[in-house]
Design a protein around this motif. Sequence first.
Motif, short mmCIF file in Angstrom:
data_model
loop_
_atom_site.label_atom_id
_atom_site.label_comp_id
_atom_site.label_asym_id
_atom_site.label_seq_id
_atom_site.Cartn_x
_atom_site.Cartn_y
_atom_site.Cartn_z
N LEU A 1 0.83 -1.21 0.00
CA LEU A 1 0.00 0.00 0.00
C LEU A 1 0.87 1.26 0.00
O LEU A 1 0.57 2.23 -0.72
CB LEU A 1 -0.93 0.00 1.22
N LEU A 2 1.94 1.25 0.79
CA LEU A 2 2.85 2.39 0.79
C LEU A 2 3.51 2.59 -0.57
O LEU A 2 3.70 3.73 -1.03
CB LEU A 2 3.91 2.21 1.87
N THR A 3 3.88 1.48 -1.21
CA THR A 3 4.51 1.57 -2.53
C THR A 3 3.56 2.16 -3.55
O THR A 3 3.94 3.03 -4.35
CB THR A 3 4.97 0.18 -2.98
N ILE A 4 2.32 1.69 -3.56
CA ILE A 4 1.33 2.22 -4.51
C ILE A 4 1.09 3.71 -4.25
O ILE A 4 1.05 4.52 -5.19
CB ILE A 4 0.01 1.43 -4.39
N GLY A 5 0.93 4.06 -2.98
CA GLY A 5 0.72 5.47 -2.65
C GLY A 5 1.91 6.34 -3.01
O GLY A 5 1.75 7.44 -3.57
N GLY A 6 3.13 5.86 -2.73
CA GLY A 6 4.32 6.62 -3.08
C GLY A 6 4.47 6.80 -4.58
O GLY A 6 4.86 7.88 -5.05
N GLU A 7 4.18 5.75 -5.33
CA GLU A 7 4.29 5.86 -6.79
C GLU A 7 3.28 6.86 -7.34
O GLU A 7 3.59 7.64 -8.24
CB GLU A 7 4.06 4.48 -7.41
N ARG A 8 2.08 6.87 -6.80
CA ARG A 8 1.05 7.80 -7.25
C ARG A 8 1.45 9.25 -6.94
O ARG A 8 1.27 10.14 -7.76
CB ARG A 8 -0.28 7.49 -6.58
N ILE A 9 2.03 9.46 -5.75
CA ILE A 9 2.47 10.81 -5.38
C ILE A 9 3.59 11.26 -6.30
O ILE A 9 3.60 12.41 -6.77
CB ILE A 9 2.91 10.83 -3.90
N PHE A 10 4.56 10.37 -6.56
CA PHE A 10 5.65 10.70 -7.46
C PHE A 10 5.12 11.06 -8.85
O PHE A 10 5.56 12.04 -9.47
CB PHE A 10 6.62 9.52 -7.58
N ALA A 11 4.19 10.27 -9.35
CA ALA A 11 3.70 10.47 -10.71
C ALA A 11 2.88 11.75 -10.85
O ALA A 11 2.96 12.44 -11.88
CB ALA A 11 2.86 9.27 -11.14
N MET A 12 2.09 12.09 -9.84
CA MET A 12 1.19 13.24 -9.95
C MET A 12 1.83 14.55 -9.49
O MET A 12 1.53 15.60 -10.04
CB MET A 12 -0.08 12.97 -9.13
N VAL A 13 2.73 14.49 -8.50
CA VAL A 13 3.25 15.73 -7.92
C VAL A 13 4.63 16.08 -8.47
O VAL A 13 4.86 17.21 -8.90
CB VAL A 13 3.30 15.61 -6.38
N SER A 14 5.55 15.12 -8.46
CA SER A 14 6.94 15.43 -8.78
C SER A 14 7.29 15.21 -10.25
O SER A 14 8.15 15.92 -10.79
CB SER A 14 7.87 14.59 -7.90
N PHE A 15 6.67 14.25 -10.90
CA PHE A 15 7.12 13.83 -12.22
C PHE A 15 6.57 14.76 -13.31
O PHE A 15 5.36 14.94 -13.41
CB PHE A 15 6.68 12.40 -12.49
N GLN A 16 7.47 15.34 -14.09
CA GLN A 16 7.10 16.16 -15.24
C GLN A 16 8.06 15.81 -16.38
O GLN A 16 9.20 16.25 -16.40
CB GLN A 16 7.21 17.66 -14.91
N CYS A 17 7.60 14.99 -17.31
CA CYS A 17 8.47 14.55 -18.40
C CYS A 17 8.92 15.76 -19.23
O CYS A 17 8.10 16.59 -19.63
CB CYS A 17 7.71 13.57 -19.29
N PRO A 18 10.24 15.92 -19.49
CA PRO A 18 10.73 17.09 -20.24
C PRO A 18 10.33 17.10 -21.71
O PRO A 18 10.38 18.15 -22.36
CB PRO A 18 12.25 16.98 -20.09
N CYS A 19 9.95 15.96 -22.27
CA CYS A 19 9.46 15.87 -23.64
C CYS A 19 10.47 16.34 -24.67
O CYS A 19 10.15 17.08 -25.61
CB CYS A 19 8.15 16.66 -23.80
N ASN A 20 11.73 15.93 -24.50
CA ASN A 20 12.73 16.13 -25.56
C ASN A 20 13.64 14.92 -25.58
O ASN A 20 13.83 14.24 -24.57
CB ASN A 20 13.53 17.43 -25.35
N ARG A 21 14.19 14.67 -26.74
CA ARG A 21 14.92 13.43 -26.96
C ARG A 21 16.17 13.33 -26.10
O ARG A 21 16.59 12.23 -25.72
CB ARG A 21 15.31 13.32 -28.44
N GLU A 22 16.78 14.45 -25.73
CA GLU A 22 18.02 14.42 -24.96
C GLU A 22 17.80 14.05 -23.49
O GLU A 22 18.69 13.50 -22.85
CB GLU A 22 18.74 15.78 -25.05
N GLN A 23 16.64 14.36 -22.95
CA GLN A 23 16.44 14.19 -21.51
C GLN A 23 15.38 13.15 -21.13
O GLN A 23 15.34 12.72 -19.98
CB GLN A 23 16.05 15.54 -20.89
N ASN A 24 14.53 12.78 -22.03
CA ASN A 24 13.42 11.88 -21.68
C ASN A 24 13.90 10.56 -21.06
O ASN A 24 13.39 10.13 -20.02
CB ASN A 24 12.58 11.57 -22.92
N PHE A 25 14.89 9.93 -21.72
CA PHE A 25 15.32 8.61 -21.28
C PHE A 25 15.94 8.69 -19.89
O PHE A 25 15.58 7.90 -18.99
CB PHE A 25 16.32 8.03 -22.27
#
Length: 328
Positions: A30-54
């Motif tokens: 449950l902690l893992t699922i909650g942590g992943e959701r928080i990371f994906a919604m709050v912290s994660f912002q894909c840069p959307c360029n070929r040099e940094q995405n990967f």
Amino acid sequence: MSVPAMDTFKTVLRFLTTQKSTIGYSFMALLTIGGERIFAMVSFQCPCNREQNFAYGLTFLLGPAVVLLAIGLFVNSRLWRFYTGCCLNPVQLCPRGNFLGCLSVFVKVLSAACIAPIMWLTVALLNGTFYECAVSGLDENVVVNIFCQNKTPTCREELPQVPCTKFQLHQNEKMELLLMLRAQSQILGCSIIVISAIVALIGTCFKNCRSQVSYLQLTFQKIYMEKEREKFEVFAEDYATKLAERNLKSFFDNKCPEEFPFPNHKAWEEISAVYNFTKSEQCYSTLQKYVERTDRDFGPKKHPVKEGKDGMEMDEAQSCMLVTEMPI
């Protein structure tokens, strides 16, 4: 509290006690699922360029897994019993050349520490957000051909922007690419689940198949080890309190401390060793194996503190006797 209510409470408490591992793993999931959701919604912002995405997507996918692995190793008491002091005495890692026993301990430590990272990778891949960003930034021809086959000429250039809202591809093509990326991510997540389950099953079967004792005796040994750990903490706290009181009393009363029975360093080292339960010894832990020895050294460890008049070393008790006998 009435008798039926007390019986019900005891039943629930007994169930929670016997299912501590299952409850712990469920809470971890449950902690893992909650942590992943928080990371994906709050912290994660894909840069959307070929040099940094990967690099960005891979960091969010594998970074927390590495941290969880380090935490799992850090809180594993078996690892520290196995590792402490090995730099000064490397032989203790594999005493008497017992390489299979040492390998078994290492595998147990590593497998226990890998539970949380595997949960994180599984949840992250099933969600697909980090994988979409990472793979969309790859410029390898093999990867691009998989996604852009039979697509518009701009697919290769617009692929890194697929995880984002800014894109020039047709809506249908964008959704198709997103579905392909998410499908690959979820396939990898399901593969990790299947592989982990198969490896755990094979490992458990192999361990039980080569066991020298019965299943019920192994169960008893696990219960004994748990109770021994609980009682050790109680006894350690009690004796530490008594020793602290004895030392403080000696200091404030300004006199030699009373005799205090305590294990020597060699005894501590022997009971700290990792124990492999076998049929040849009717002992369930290193502590029981030590206390049932007939050649135990009951003498306390003597620490030389000063030299006497004849140049002979004296321990702490002899020094105190000499001080008390000196005329004022």
